[in-house]
Design a protein around this motif. Structure first.
Motif, PDB file in Angstrom:
ATOM      1  N   TRP A   1      38.079  31.055  45.550  1.00 56.93           N
ATOM      2  CA  TRP A   1      36.945  31.173  44.614  1.00 56.93           C
ATOM      3  C   TRP A   1      37.272  30.661  43.229  1.00 56.93           C
ATOM      4  O   TRP A   1      36.505  29.871  42.657  1.00 56.93           O
ATOM      5  CB  TRP A   1      36.382  32.595  44.586  1.00 56.93           C
ATOM      6  CG  TRP A   1      37.341  33.732  44.333  1.00 56.93           C
ATOM      7  CD1 TRP A   1      37.580  34.349  43.145  1.00 56.93           C
ATOM      8  CD2 TRP A   1      38.147  34.405  45.309  1.00 56.93           C
ATOM      9  NE1 TRP A   1      38.500  35.360  43.315  1.00 56.93           N
ATOM     10  CE2 TRP A   1      38.859  35.419  44.625  1.00 56.93           C
ATOM     11  CE3 TRP A   1      38.347  34.257  46.687  1.00 56.93           C
ATOM     12  CZ2 TRP A   1      39.755  36.282  45.266  1.00 56.93           C
ATOM     13  CZ3 TRP A   1      39.243  35.113  47.334  1.00 56.93           C
ATOM     14  CH2 TRP A   1      39.931  36.103  46.622  1.00 56.93           C
TER      15      TRP A   1
ATOM     16  N   HIS B   1      36.059  34.145  50.069  1.00 50.71           N
ATOM     17  CA  HIS B   1      34.803  34.809  50.418  1.00 50.71           C
ATOM     18  C   HIS B   1      34.036  33.830  51.306  1.00 50.71           C
ATOM     19  O   HIS B   1      34.131  32.608  51.112  1.00 50.71           O
ATOM     20  CB  HIS B   1      33.914  35.057  49.196  1.00 50.71           C
ATOM     21  CG  HIS B   1      34.500  35.887  48.107  1.00 50.71           C
ATOM     22  ND1 HIS B   1      35.304  35.379  47.126  1.00 50.71           N
ATOM     23  CD2 HIS B   1      34.360  37.206  47.827  1.00 50.71           C
ATOM     24  CE1 HIS B   1      35.639  36.348  46.282  1.00 50.71           C
ATOM     25  NE2 HIS B   1      35.083  37.470  46.685  1.00 50.71           N
TER      26      HIS B   1
ATOM     27  N   GLU C   1      39.546  47.184  47.290  1.00 54.59           N
ATOM     28  CA  GLU C   1      40.134  46.696  46.026  1.00 54.59           C
ATOM     29  C   GLU C   1      39.521  47.420  44.834  1.00 54.59           C
ATOM     30  O   GLU C   1      38.359  47.205  44.498  1.00 54.59           O
ATOM     31  CB  GLU C   1      39.894  45.182  45.916  1.00 54.59           C
ATOM     32  CG  GLU C   1      40.464  44.565  44.650  1.00 54.59           C
ATOM     33  CD  GLU C   1      40.238  43.054  44.589  1.00 54.59           C
ATOM     34  OE1 GLU C   1      40.301  42.387  45.641  1.00 54.59           O
ATOM     35  OE2 GLU C   1      40.002  42.552  43.485  1.00 54.59           O
TER      36      GLU C   1
ATOM     37  N   LYS D   1      38.300  48.610  41.168  1.00 48.83           N
ATOM     38  CA  LYS D   1      37.893  48.013  39.886  1.00 48.83           C
ATOM     39  C   LYS D   1      36.913  48.974  39.223  1.00 48.83           C
ATOM     40  O   LYS D   1      35.989  49.432  39.876  1.00 48.83           O
ATOM     41  CB  LYS D   1      37.238  46.646  40.126  1.00 48.83           C
ATOM     42  CG  LYS D   1      36.842  45.921  38.853  1.00 48.83           C
ATOM     43  CD  LYS D   1      36.304  44.520  39.136  1.00 48.83           C
ATOM     44  CE  LYS D   1      35.998  43.806  37.835  1.00 48.83           C
ATOM     45  NZ  LYS D   1      35.509  42.435  38.036  1.00 48.83           N
TER      46      LYS D   1
ATOM     47  N   GLU E   1      44.695  45.036  41.897  1.00 51.75           N
ATOM     48  CA  GLU E   1      44.648  43.886  40.991  1.00 51.75           C
ATOM     49  C   GLU E   1      45.022  44.315  39.581  1.00 51.75           C
ATOM     50  O   GLU E   1      44.470  45.279  39.042  1.00 51.75           O
ATOM     51  CB  GLU E   1      43.243  43.273  41.030  1.00 51.75           C
ATOM     52  CG  GLU E   1      43.098  42.101  40.078  1.00 51.75           C
ATOM     53  CD  GLU E   1      41.872  41.252  40.360  1.00 51.75           C
ATOM     54  OE1 GLU E   1      41.455  41.140  41.523  1.00 51.75           O
ATOM     55  OE2 GLU E   1      41.332  40.702  39.391  1.00 51.75           O
TER      56      GLU E   1
ATOM     57  N   HIS F   1      42.288  44.688  36.931  1.00 54.32           N
ATOM     58  CA  HIS F   1      41.421  45.832  37.237  1.00 54.32           C
ATOM     59  C   HIS F   1      42.094  47.136  36.794  1.00 54.32           C
ATOM     60  O   HIS F   1      41.433  48.048  36.302  1.00 54.32           O
ATOM     61  CB  HIS F   1      41.104  45.899  38.731  1.00 54.32           C
ATOM     62  CG  HIS F   1      40.327  44.713  39.228  1.00 54.32           C
ATOM     63  ND1 HIS F   1      39.981  44.553  40.552  1.00 54.32           N
ATOM     64  CD2 HIS F   1      39.819  43.635  38.579  1.00 54.32           C
ATOM     65  CE1 HIS F   1      39.293  43.439  40.686  1.00 54.32           C
ATOM     66  NE2 HIS F   1      39.199  42.856  39.511  1.00 54.32           N
TER      67      HIS F   1
ATOM     68  N   ASP G   1      46.355  41.584  44.113  1.00 54.50           N
ATOM     69  CA  ASP G   1      45.713  40.438  43.475  1.00 54.50           C
ATOM     70  C   ASP G   1      46.441  40.263  42.156  1.00 54.50           C
ATOM     71  O   ASP G   1      46.264  41.037  41.206  1.00 54.50           O
ATOM     72  CB  ASP G   1      44.210  40.695  43.267  1.00 54.50           C
ATOM     73  CG  ASP G   1      43.397  40.269  44.486  1.00 54.50           C
ATOM     74  OD1 ASP G   1      44.013  39.989  45.531  1.00 54.50           O
ATOM     75  OD2 ASP G   1      42.156  40.223  44.394  1.00 54.50           O
TER      76      ASP G   1
ATOM     77  N   ASP H   1      37.448  41.202  32.387  1.00 56.84           N
ATOM     78  CA  ASP H   1      38.319  40.744  33.468  1.00 56.84           C
ATOM     79  C   ASP H   1      38.656  39.261  33.265  1.00 56.84           C
ATOM     80  O   ASP H   1      37.994  38.392  33.820  1.00 56.84           O
ATOM     81  CB  ASP H   1      37.542  40.957  34.781  1.00 56.84           C
ATOM     82  CG  ASP H   1      38.428  41.041  36.000  1.00 56.84           C
ATOM     83  OD1 ASP H   1      39.655  41.077  35.844  1.00 56.84           O
ATOM     84  OD2 ASP H   1      37.880  41.080  37.110  1.00 56.84           O
TER      85      ASP H   1
ATOM     86  N   ASP I   1      44.625  36.067  42.276  1.00 54.73           N
ATOM     87  CA  ASP I   1      43.211  36.150  41.904  1.00 54.73           C
ATOM     88  C   ASP I   1      43.135  35.880  40.403  1.00 54.73           C
ATOM     89  O   ASP I   1      42.941  36.782  39.586  1.00 54.73           O
ATOM     90  CB  ASP I   1      42.639  37.526  42.264  1.00 54.73           C
ATOM     91  CG  ASP I   1      41.127  37.542  42.149  1.00 54.73           C
ATOM     92  OD1 ASP I   1      40.567  36.520  41.706  1.00 54.73           O
ATOM     93  OD2 ASP I   1      40.503  38.564  42.494  1.00 54.73           O
TER      94      ASP I   1
HETATM   95  C1  XUL Z   1      36.507  40.542  41.304  1.00 55.50           C
HETATM   96  C2  XUL Z   1      37.582  40.347  42.284  1.00 55.50           C
HETATM   97  C3  XUL Z   1      37.169  39.746  43.570  1.00 55.50           C
HETATM   98  C4  XUL Z   1      37.874  40.282  44.764  1.00 55.50           C
HETATM   99  C5  XUL Z   1      37.374  39.735  46.071  1.00 55.50           C
HETATM  100  O1  XUL Z   1      36.937  41.005  40.075  1.00 55.50           O
HETATM  101  O2  XUL Z   1      38.729  40.629  42.026  1.00 55.50           O
HETATM  102  O3  XUL Z   1      37.323  38.374  43.476  1.00 55.50           O
HETATM  103  O4  XUL Z   1      39.237  40.040  44.698  1.00 55.50           O
HETATM  104  O5  XUL Z   1      36.015  39.929  46.251  1.00 55.50           O
END
Ligand code: XUL
Ligand code: CO
Length: 436
Positions: A48, A100, A231, A233, A267, A270, A295, A306, A338
């Motif tokens: 992405w 995704h 994940e 956040k 992540e 996050h 991530d 973010d 990520d």
């Molecule tokens: C959004 C995020 C996403 C997830 C996957 O902040 O981290 O990209 O990792 O949906």
């Protein structure tokens, strides 16, 4: 025609190298604690950000120059982009990628057409995986970009939106399975609220859990044995996300009987947004036996959003790798970048610099963490701090031999507890710095 004709395969050249297109610390075959760096780190590129993010911000459109991309939503362009992605990953020398559903193929006017588009690109992805040996770390469904998901997906007040999300998750799991994916991730997306005045929280949580249970059941039905992740956040895009941090996710998974089937994909940025360190999130997950994958990125401590920057801070990667080594490693998860280049870093070569820096930072973090563990000073100090629990009264309490009354009797007799010893935080921080 290669998309990166002037960029060679990135090789390890050692710490003395001044070549910006070489690794100075990541030597994939080097053994650390008896395992190759490649297998410890399991680096992964995200589709992405690296191949779909135009680098826009709220004040201006994208700046990214991606000469291989004709900017159309055609299948041909999507397939060509996929081949370019694999050329990039092959030159970089990573073993995995993550995507995704909507990153790789365009959404059509109906679900059936969208699925057909996805199937057409999956053919290319499979060919490229076979050609390069690069594997899918995890797949996921984008349940947040399309306007139908404005109120959420699994938590939408609209039952047909829930049904659409379920259909999308089904197809995404099938595709992940077909590509030999080692995991499947749920990030909350819009599963949260903007205002509690219009939100039935209990109902939304029940529905989200229902969607996850359906995914687990369907995976079993089709024989997909990959690891499911959730994940955490805390916010963005909603004011509050139900998967706000590791502890909240664990509580949700436990409440809805999903802990057996899920681990956490943590992540860094996050964690920062949640007011935690990444080390905190890793330790919370590891303590519950739910440390899955990471991530890898970092935020900007002066900004409240973010920013998804590439990780370059050795102190951070050392903390990550210490927790990960102590937690028994990441596989079948990995270090998934990520992360996105800055809007000002718009040239294709910046994608290489960014990933090389992140990989080297993690490689160094791994080596430092292994050295700290080999020397054992930290471990010894930790053991000493809890020594009173190993023998005598502490061991008896641990073994369940006491209640309030028996402990009261002992303390009435003694009159006061044993004196405390220093926490030695400053010394510990000095010790960490001797390795950096
Ligand atoms: C959004 C995020 C996403 C997830 C996957 O902040 O981290 O990209 O990792 O949906
Ligand atoms: Co992420």
């Amino acid at each position: 025609m290669p998309a990166f004709p002037n960029i060679p395969h990135i090789r390890f050249e050692g710490p003395e190298s001044s070549n910006p297109l070489a690794f100075r610390h990541y030597d994939p075959d080097e053994l650390v604690e008896g395992k190759t760096m490649r297998d410890h780190l399991r680096f992964s590129v995200v589709y992405w950000h690296t191949f779909r993010n135009p680098l826009g911000d709220p004040f201006g459109p994208g700046t990214a120059l991606r000469p291989w991309d004709d900017g159309t939503e055609s299948i041909e362009n999507s397939q060509h982009r996929a081949r370019v992605a694999f050329e990039f990953m092959e030159k970089l020398g990573v073993g995995f990628y993550a995507f995704h559903d909507r990153d790789v193929a365009p959404e059509g006017p109906s679900l059936a057409e969208t699925n057909k588009n996805l199937d057409a690109v999956v053919v290319t992805l499979r060919e490229e995986q076979e050609r390069t040996g690069i594997g899918l770390l995890w797949g996921t469904a984008n349940l947040f970009s399309h306007r139908r998901y404005m109120h959420g997906a699994g938590t939408s007040p609209n039952a047909e939106v829930f049904a659409f999300a379920a259909a999308q998750v089904k197809k995404s799991i099938e595709v992940t399975h077909e590509l030999g994916g080692e995991g499947y991730t749920f990030w909350g997306g819009r599963e949260g609220y903007q205002t509690l005045w219009n939100t039935d929280m209990r109902r939304e949580l029940d529905h989200l859990a229902k969607l996850l249970h359906m995914a687990v059941d369907y995976a079993k039905e089709i024989g997909f044995a990959g690891q499911f992740y959730i994940e955490p956040k805390p916010k963005e895009p909603t004011k509050h996300q139900y998967d706000s941090d590791a502890a909240a996710c664990l509580n949700f998974l436990r409440q809805y009987d999903l802990l057996e089937d899920f681990k956490l994909n943590l992540e860094t940025n996050h964690a920062t947004l949640a007011g935690h360190t990444m080390q905190h999130e890793l330790e919370v997950a590891a303590a519950a036996g739910a440390l899955g994958s990471i991530d890898a990125n970092r935020g900007d401590l002066l900004l409240g959003w973010d920013t998804d920057q590439f990780p370059t801070d050795i102190y951070l990667t050392t903390q990550c790798m210490l927790s990960i080594l102590e937690g028994g490693g990441l596989a079948p998860g990995g270090v998934n970048f990520d992360a996105k280049v800055r809007r000002e870093s718009f040239e294709p070569i910046d994608l290489f610099y960014a990933h090389i820096g992140g990989m080297d930072a993690f490689a160094r973090g791994l080596k430092v963490a292994a050295a700290i563990r080999a020397e054992g000073r930290l471990e010894a100090m930790l053991r000493e701090r809890y020594a009173s629990w190993e023998t005598g009264l502490g061991a008896e309490i641990s073994a369940g031999k006491h209640g309030l009354a028996s402990l009261e009797a002992i303390m009435l007799e003694k009159g006061e507890s044993a004196p405390n010893v220093s926490g030695r935080q400053e010394l510990l921080e000095n010790i960490i710095n001797t390795y950096l």
